[in-house]
Design a protein around this motif. Structure first.
Motif, mmCIF file in Angstrom:
data_model
loop_
_atom_site.group_PDB
_atom_site.id
_atom_site.type_symbol
_atom_site.label_atom_id
_atom_site.label_comp_id
_atom_site.label_asym_id
_atom_site.label_seq_id
_atom_site.Cartn_x
_atom_site.Cartn_y
_atom_site.Cartn_z
ATOM 1 N N UNK A 78 45.252 -8.023 -48.907
ATOM 2 C CA UNK A 78 46.119 -8.180 -47.732
ATOM 3 C C UNK A 78 45.812 -9.504 -47.031
ATOM 4 N N UNK A 79 44.656 -10.071 -47.332
ATOM 5 C CA UNK A 79 44.319 -11.377 -46.760
ATOM 6 C C UNK A 79 45.060 -12.524 -47.444
ATOM 7 N N UNK A 80 45.705 -12.223 -48.581
ATOM 8 C CA UNK A 80 46.453 -13.269 -49.273
ATOM 9 C C UNK A 80 47.751 -13.508 -48.518
ATOM 10 N N UNK A 81 47.628 -14.129 -47.376
ATOM 11 C CA UNK A 81 48.761 -14.343 -46.477
ATOM 12 C C UNK A 81 48.476 -15.643 -45.719
ATOM 13 N N UNK A 82 49.521 -16.446 -45.501
ATOM 14 C CA UNK A 82 49.328 -17.797 -44.959
ATOM 15 C C UNK A 82 48.548 -17.779 -43.649
ATOM 16 N N UNK A 83 47.556 -18.622 -43.559
ATOM 17 C CA UNK A 83 46.833 -18.819 -42.306
ATOM 18 C C UNK A 83 45.533 -18.038 -42.188
ATOM 19 N N UNK A 84 45.290 -17.088 -43.094
ATOM 20 C CA UNK A 84 44.045 -16.316 -42.956
ATOM 21 C C UNK A 84 42.824 -17.199 -43.228
ATOM 22 N N UNK A 85 43.023 -18.246 -44.035
ATOM 23 C CA UNK A 85 41.923 -19.186 -44.286
ATOM 24 C C UNK A 85 41.603 -20.001 -43.030
ATOM 25 N N UNK A 86 42.624 -20.339 -42.254
ATOM 26 C CA UNK A 86 42.389 -21.057 -40.991
ATOM 27 C C UNK A 86 41.599 -20.166 -40.035
ATOM 28 N N UNK A 135 36.521 -10.243 -43.825
ATOM 29 C CA UNK A 135 36.950 -9.251 -44.820
ATOM 30 C C UNK A 135 36.938 -7.833 -44.260
ATOM 31 N N UNK A 136 35.933 -7.532 -43.439
ATOM 32 C CA UNK A 136 35.812 -6.168 -42.893
ATOM 33 C C UNK A 136 37.005 -5.852 -41.995
ATOM 34 N N UNK A 137 37.488 -6.863 -41.272
ATOM 35 C CA UNK A 137 38.671 -6.642 -40.428
ATOM 36 C C UNK A 137 39.863 -6.255 -41.291
ATOM 37 N N UNK A 138 40.016 -6.936 -42.407
ATOM 38 C CA UNK A 138 41.134 -6.629 -43.313
ATOM 39 C C UNK A 138 40.967 -5.237 -43.921
ATOM 40 N N UNK A 139 39.726 -4.866 -44.216
ATOM 41 C CA UNK A 139 39.487 -3.544 -44.825
ATOM 42 C C UNK A 139 39.812 -2.415 -43.844
ATOM 43 N N UNK A 140 39.630 -2.697 -42.563
ATOM 44 C CA UNK A 140 39.880 -1.653 -41.557
ATOM 45 C C UNK A 140 41.306 -1.730 -41.015
ATOM 46 N N UNK A 141 42.113 -2.633 -41.538
ATOM 47 C CA UNK A 141 43.455 -2.861 -40.985
ATOM 48 C C UNK A 141 44.343 -1.641 -41.212
ATOM 49 N N UNK A 142 45.083 -1.196 -40.192
ATOM 50 C CA UNK A 142 45.938 -0.021 -40.391
ATOM 51 C C UNK A 142 46.967 -0.262 -41.497
ATOM 52 N N UNK A 192 49.891 0.795 -41.990
ATOM 53 C CA UNK A 192 51.292 0.641 -41.612
ATOM 54 C C UNK A 192 51.571 -0.656 -40.859
ATOM 55 N N UNK A 193 50.525 -1.436 -40.588
ATOM 56 C CA UNK A 193 50.730 -2.628 -39.771
ATOM 57 C C UNK A 193 50.574 -3.886 -40.626
ATOM 58 N N UNK A 194 51.523 -4.822 -40.491
ATOM 59 C CA UNK A 194 51.417 -6.065 -41.262
ATOM 60 C C UNK A 194 50.151 -6.816 -40.861
ATOM 61 N N UNK A 195 49.449 -7.340 -41.862
ATOM 62 C CA UNK A 195 48.275 -8.163 -41.548
ATOM 63 C C UNK A 195 48.747 -9.617 -41.514
ATOM 64 N N UNK A 196 48.893 -10.161 -40.329
ATOM 65 C CA UNK A 196 49.275 -11.569 -40.209
ATOM 66 C C UNK A 196 48.084 -12.325 -39.634
#
Ligand SMILES: NC(=O)C1=CN([C@@H]2O[C@H](COP(=O)(O)OP(=O)(O)OC[C@H]3O[C@@H](n4cnc5c(N)ncnc54)[C@H](OP(=O)(O)O)[C@@H]3O)[C@@H](O)[C@H]2O)[C@@H](O)CC1
Ligand SMILES: Nc1ncnc2c1ncn2[C@@H]1O[C@H](COP(=O)(O)OP(=O)(O)O)[C@@H](O)[C@H]1O
Ligand SMILES: [K+]
Length: 512
Positions: A448-456, A489-496, A498-502
């Motif tokens: 889910x981290x494969x999304x523009x800007x997560x590297x920034x 990474x832990x934030x992404x693992x706990x991400x709901x 149903x909610x978009x990870x942006x």
């Protein structure tokens, strides 16, 4: 035996160390004892993973990995399960331990068949085809029977248990060996369910390849049994990183206590028709949410942005108004070509420095900047961390991203060594390396981290963690990089679900 979780660190061993450990243990133990322990662990886990299984299919190769499977099959059969074994070995070519297991399976009355039995979702299949004996030379291509078994294992709806390693995966790198590459292709519509029903039981040692590159997809949940042998007697190849220590803030602290972060990047739309100010703002927002005392943003947009009304806590600065020596500088996010105009000064004056994205691309193409970067390692008060994704790492190393991905640990270590910096090689199982230190593989994060800007966001978070380090040195940069990757990474693992990870939400979810 226990399941590997992301909360605490674990040593990771390569094949050479595992072999040395195995040989040492074999010399002090009765014949077949190690394989008996391996088979008992395997059978125990098989039953725990599929408590309602009616059938189990064990696909066993011709080596000792197959031997583990054969003996586990005997144990499962004795426990009353309906067990079928497909064995690709022959008694004439079998190593002694595996031959002993084959006899045990025969004596127990296990059913041998060439094809798998029909398996339902409650059933279990076992991949005991190849372990650390996988040979990777081009002369060793898998034969049709082996590939048929592998495809049947992967296509099955039953729970899959890999013995020691997913077959075809190179233990030291997490890359698939020649001839096995097709196993890396995952169908995105079924990847999630496949992931959940896949498990790997690592034996004797935990191998690095289970946690990076294709390893995480191939392995699924990782379990570990040391077979009663202390792996700490042999040096690890790397560490699986554990959770960073929680930070505590003294009551008598103020915003200056947690360091200033200055983000430099964000080329304007006018330069090349690509507005990238968002990247710099994302990094700055991440630094702010991560607890940096003050966060400044110097946009490389020629003054086109006069205010950031959505982000009032961020302080806009012109580049020439920054005090580079006093802040932790995060440089390169959305920097475009404009970053080339500031890099020499940044490399010269910044003490604590995170270089990302276009800063890395610019340095890769400029030998003078590269030399300037490398020279920082011998200057007191300098702490530098680089955050390349595989293509950026490839540019810095003068190679291809495929070559970087084929051995991520080596690539990160090489880059760290060449440039004298802490390096985060991003992607599944990010590798954090620094000269003279064992690399960390990050166990958290997901696609889910494969999304523009997560590297920034990672760069900004790392900036805040670096700003809070007691000392500006390589140890500080390495610790900050490892902690930032883990938390990101832990934030992404706990991400709901149903909610978009942006990236903007990710930055806002960061906590000090
Ligand atoms: N000894 C013990 O007590 C213990 C051992 N342990 C277990 O043993 C495992 C290691 O066993 P190992 O060394 O026998 O190697 P293994 O992974 O079975 O592979 C060899 C087989 O694969 C074949 N093969 C290789 N490359 C290939 C390719 N590219 N494509 C196709 N085929 C290929 C190779 O064929 P060959 O080259 O000989 O023709 C041979 O048949 C270890 O992972 C753990 O599970 C643990 O239980 C601890 C106790
Ligand atoms: N499949 C994945 N599994 C885990 N982490 C991932 C995955 N894909 C991307 N990431 C993480 O997301 C971030 C993406 O960074 P990057 O490639 O620089 O993207 P961008 O330039 O869009 O910000 C990195 O921290 C990377 O490790
Ligand atoms: K296997």
């Amino acid at each position: 035996m226990h399941r590997i979780t992301a909360d605490r660190p674990h040593p990771l061993h390569d094949c050479a160390a595992t072999r040395a450990l195995e040989n040492q243990a074999q010399r002090s133990l009765p014949a077949h004892a190690l394989m008996q322990r391996a088979a008992h662990a395997c059978a125990r886990l098989a039953r725990a993973l599929a408590p309602h299984a009616q059938r189990m299919w064990l696909a066993c190769g011709g080596g000792n990995n197959g031997g583990d499977g054969l003996l586990a099959a005997a144990l499962l059969h004795q426990a009353g399960l309906d067990v079928t074994v497909t064995w690709l070995g022959t008694p004439e070519t079998s190593p002694p331990d595996a031959l002993h297991s084959w006899h045990a399976a025969q004596d127990a009355g296990v059913c041998f068949a060439d094809a798998p039995p029909p398996l339902g979702t409650q059933d279990l299949c076992v991949d005991a085809l190849l372990g650390i004996g996988l040979r990777t030379g081009s002369t060793h291509s898998p034969d049709a029977r082996l590939l048929d078994c592998l495809h049947a294992l992967h296509a099955s709806h039953a729970t899959l248990l890999n013995v020691d390693l997913p077959s075809g995966l190179v233990a030291d790198t997490g890359h698939y060996a020649p001839g096995f590459e097709a196993l890396a292709a995952t169908d995105p519509t079924t990847a999630g369910t496949h992931q959940q029903r896949r498990h790997t039981l690592a034996l004797l040692t935990l191998k690095s390849g289970l946690f990076t590159a294709h390893g995480r997809d191939a392995a699924g949940g990782v379990w570990y049994d040391d077979l009663g042998v202390d792996a700490a007697t042999h040096p690890p190849q790397a560490w699986l990183a554990g959770a960073p220590a929680p930070s505590a803030r003294a009551h008598a602290s103020h915003k200056g206590s947690f360091g200033d972060v200055a983000v430099i990047g964000g080329e304007g739309l006018a330069a090349c028709g690509m507005g990238m100010t968002g990247a710099a703002v994302l990094a700055a927002s991440a630094a702010l949410h991560a607890g940096a005392g003050r966060v400044m943003v110097a946009l490389l947009d020629g003054g086109a942005t006069a205010a950031l009304p959505q982000q009032p806590a961020l302080m806009l600065r012109r580049f020439d108004a920054l005090e580079l020596a006093h802040a932790t500088v995060v440089c390169g996010c959305g920097g475009g070509a404009a970053v080339a105009t500031v890099l020499a000064q940044v490399l010269q004056q910044a003490g604590r420095l995170v270089l990302d994205a276009d800063a890395l691309n610019t340095i890769a193409a400029d030998t003078a900047l590269r030399a300037q970067l490398a020279a920082r390692s011998s200057r007191a008060g300098c702490a530098t961390a680089l955050t390349p994704h595989p293509l950026e790492a490839a540019r810095l190393l003068g190679t291809s991203s495929a070559a970087v991905q084929a051995d991520r640990l080596s690539a990160a270590n090489q880059l760290a060594q060449q440039l004298g910096c802490a390096v985060v090689l991003k992607g599944s199982g990010s590798v954090v390396a620094a000269p003279g230190r064992l690399a960390h593989i990050n166990p958290t994060g997901n696609a889910r981290l494969a999304s523009a800007g997560t590297g920034d966001v990672l760069a900004g978070l790392l900036g805040a963690r670096l700003a809070a380090q007691p000392r500006a040195d390589l140890d500080g940069a390495f610790a900050a990089a490892s902690a930032a990757c883990w938390q990101h990474g832990a934030l992404a693992d706990a991400w709901p679900a149903h909610q978009a990870l942006t990236a903007d939400r990710l930055a806002q979810a960061i906590t000090p």
